[in-house]
Design a protein around this motif. Structure first.
Motif: not given
Length: 60
Positions: A11-16, A19-24
């Motif tokens: 399941e962890m391999k399926k997680v998207v 990015t740093k920009k999105e997180l910000g």
């Protein structure tokens, strides 16, 4: 127990991950939303308190 952890790994391999920009940008949205609701609740509380003071004639 091993099957459980294999399932977690799958399941962890399926997680998207963002990015740093999105997180910000997500962080800014969350902080703005929290601040907006905090000010909104403060104003509502201030209004209710003023109304109670006027109706009951009390001072705090």
């Amino acid at each position: 127990m091993g099957e459980y952890f294999r399932g977690i790994r799958t399941e962890m391999k399926k997680v998207v991950w963002p990015t740093k920009k999105e997180l910000g940008s997500y962080t800014i949205v969350v902080l703005f939303t929290c601040a907006f609701f905090a000010v909104g609740f403060w104003l509502i509380d201030l209004g209710v308190l003023s109304g109670l003071k006027a109706i009951l004639g009390i001072t705090l």
